[in-house]
Write a protein that holds these residues in place. Structure first.
Motif, mmCIF file in Angstrom:
data_model
loop_
_atom_site.group_PDB
_atom_site.id
_atom_site.type_symbol
_atom_site.label_atom_id
_atom_site.label_comp_id
_atom_site.label_asym_id
_atom_site.label_seq_id
_atom_site.Cartn_x
_atom_site.Cartn_y
_atom_site.Cartn_z
ATOM 1 N N SER A 109 0.802 -1.224 0.000
ATOM 2 C CA SER A 109 0.000 0.000 0.000
ATOM 3 C C SER A 109 0.836 1.275 0.000
ATOM 4 N N GLY A 110 2.072 1.220 0.465
ATOM 5 C CA GLY A 110 2.885 2.429 0.553
ATOM 6 C C GLY A 110 2.382 3.339 1.658
ATOM 7 N N SER A 111 3.005 4.508 1.766
ATOM 8 C CA SER A 111 2.641 5.438 2.823
ATOM 9 C C SER A 111 3.003 6.868 2.426
ATOM 10 N N ALA A 112 2.003 7.729 2.391
ATOM 11 C CA ALA A 112 2.251 9.146 2.114
ATOM 12 C C ALA A 112 3.117 9.759 3.205
ATOM 13 N N SER A 113 2.975 9.291 4.451
ATOM 14 C CA SER A 113 3.781 9.873 5.530
ATOM 15 C C SER A 113 5.268 9.606 5.308
ATOM 16 N N LYS A 114 5.601 8.442 4.824
ATOM 17 C CA LYS A 114 7.002 8.123 4.530
ATOM 18 C C LYS A 114 7.540 9.056 3.443
ATOM 19 N N GLN A 115 6.736 9.326 2.433
ATOM 20 C CA GLN A 115 7.153 10.218 1.353
ATOM 21 C C GLN A 115 7.287 11.658 1.849
ATOM 22 N N MET A 116 6.388 12.074 2.764
ATOM 23 C CA MET A 116 6.493 13.425 3.321
ATOM 24 C C MET A 116 7.810 13.609 4.067
ATOM 25 N N VAL A 117 8.183 12.618 4.868
ATOM 26 C CA VAL A 117 9.441 12.702 5.614
ATOM 27 C C VAL A 117 10.612 12.887 4.650
ATOM 28 N N LYS A 118 10.623 12.125 3.567
ATOM 29 C CA LYS A 118 11.703 12.252 2.570
ATOM 30 C C LYS A 118 11.730 13.656 1.967
ATOM 31 N N LYS A 119 10.566 14.167 1.587
ATOM 32 C CA LYS A 119 10.505 15.499 0.974
ATOM 33 C C LYS A 119 10.892 16.588 1.971
ATOM 34 N N LEU A 120 10.508 16.439 3.225
ATOM 35 C CA LEU A 120 10.803 17.451 4.239
ATOM 36 C C LEU A 120 12.296 17.532 4.563
ATOM 37 N N ARG A 121 13.021 16.458 4.355
ATOM 38 C CA ARG A 121 14.479 16.490 4.583
ATOM 39 C C ARG A 121 15.138 17.544 3.696
ATOM 40 N N ARG A 122 14.566 17.782 2.523
ATOM 41 C CA ARG A 122 15.116 18.790 1.606
ATOM 42 C C ARG A 122 14.899 20.208 2.126
ATOM 43 N N HIS A 123 14.082 20.324 3.169
ATOM 44 C CA HIS A 123 13.795 21.634 3.764
ATOM 45 C C HIS A 123 14.376 21.735 5.172
ATOM 46 N N GLY A 124 15.368 20.911 5.443
ATOM 47 C CA GLY A 124 16.075 20.995 6.707
ATOM 48 C C GLY A 124 15.441 20.253 7.865
ATOM 49 N N VAL A 125 14.351 19.523 7.640
ATOM 50 C CA VAL A 125 13.704 18.768 8.719
ATOM 51 C C VAL A 125 14.424 17.426 8.825
ATOM 52 N N ARG A 126 15.135 17.242 9.908
ATOM 53 C CA ARG A 126 15.923 16.023 10.088
ATOM 54 C C ARG A 126 15.165 14.935 10.834
ATOM 55 N N ASP A 127 14.228 15.326 11.662
ATOM 56 C CA ASP A 127 13.558 14.330 12.497
ATOM 57 C C ASP A 127 12.068 14.637 12.553
ATOM 58 N N ALA A 128 11.299 14.022 11.676
ATOM 59 C CA ALA A 128 9.846 14.201 11.688
ATOM 60 C C ALA A 128 9.208 12.883 12.104
ATOM 61 N N GLU A 129 8.463 12.935 13.185
ATOM 62 C CA GLU A 129 7.734 11.749 13.619
ATOM 63 C C GLU A 129 6.620 11.484 12.619
ATOM 64 N N ARG A 130 6.307 10.212 12.378
ATOM 65 C CA ARG A 130 5.238 9.905 11.428
ATOM 66 C C ARG A 130 4.336 8.802 11.958
ATOM 67 N N GLN A 131 3.103 8.822 11.470
ATOM 68 C CA GLN A 131 2.101 7.845 11.889
ATOM 69 C C GLN A 131 1.160 7.591 10.717
ATOM 70 N N ASP A 132 0.730 6.348 10.561
ATOM 71 C CA ASP A 132 -0.248 5.985 9.533
ATOM 72 C C ASP A 132 -1.512 5.458 10.201
ATOM 73 N N PHE A 133 -2.650 5.793 9.603
ATOM 74 C CA PHE A 133 -3.954 5.370 10.108
ATOM 75 C C PHE A 133 -4.671 4.615 8.999
ATOM 76 N N GLN A 134 -5.234 3.483 9.340
ATOM 77 C CA GLN A 134 -5.773 2.585 8.331
ATOM 78 C C GLN A 134 -7.225 2.886 7.961
ATOM 79 N N VAL A 135 -7.456 2.914 6.647
ATOM 80 C CA VAL A 135 -8.819 2.930 6.110
ATOM 81 C C VAL A 135 -9.062 1.553 5.509
ATOM 82 N N LEU A 136 -10.325 1.129 5.507
ATOM 83 C CA LEU A 136 -10.626 -0.225 5.055
ATOM 84 C C LEU A 136 -10.702 -0.358 3.535
#
Length: 164
Positions: A109-136
């Motif tokens: 299924s992948g995860s948008a939160s994982k992709q956000m963390v990667k993109k945010l690293r380009r803006h100096g964010v080194r440590d972003a906590e992430r969480q995924d919530f399941q839809v059925l």
């Protein structure tokens, strides 16, 4: 603590998670500005920036995937989280950053939160906590207990911010 929460939602599930998080943050004493991604400002020194998006095609929503969501009955925002992040300055003006996404689950299924963390690293964010919530399913509903889990996660974010 001032919180800026940026959210993109096509079927309402990510918005429901954002609402549960915002309610729990407010209960913890935070001042929360909850803004749709297509109208969101850049961070301006908030203690916490939260970013939420649905997972589309194992990634963040794109114009093409938003159009597909619209064809399935969802809302099609003009722009979303991916464009918001891309427009940020090189150095993000925020205390902490946390991201969340809704996912259909499963190993592919992948995860948008994982992709956000990667993109945010380009803006100096080194440590972003992430969480995924399941839809059925693609249009939802959320899995049982996910709104409560979102509230608990928000409480953990407040506790961590206070403990800094």
């Amino acid at each position: 603590m001032n919180v800026l929460m940026i959210v993109e939602s096509c079927f309402g599930n990510t918005a429901r998670v954002a609402g549960a998080i915002a309610a729990a943050l407010r209960e913890g004493g935070a001042q929360v500005s909850l803004v749709q991604a297509d109208a969101a400002p850049a961070p301006a020194g908030e203690g916490l920036v939260l970013i939420g998006a649905p997972t589309h095609n194992m990634n963040l929503p794109t114009p093409a995937s938003r159009s597909q969501a619209r064809d399935k009955g969802g809302r099609e925002p003009v722009t979303g989280v991916i464009e918001w992040i891309d427009a940020l300055p090189t150095s993000l003006d925020a205390g902490r950053v946390a991201v969340f996404s809704t996912v259909t689950g499963g190993f592919m299924s992948g995860s948008a939160s994982k992709q956000m963390v990667k993109k945010l690293r380009r803006h100096g964010v080194r440590d972003a906590e992430r969480q995924d919530f399941q839809v059925l399913r693609t249009p939802g509903p959320l899995a049982d207990g996910e709104l409560e889990r979102a509230g608990r996660w928000a409480g953990e974010l407040v506790a961590a911010a206070v403990g800094r």
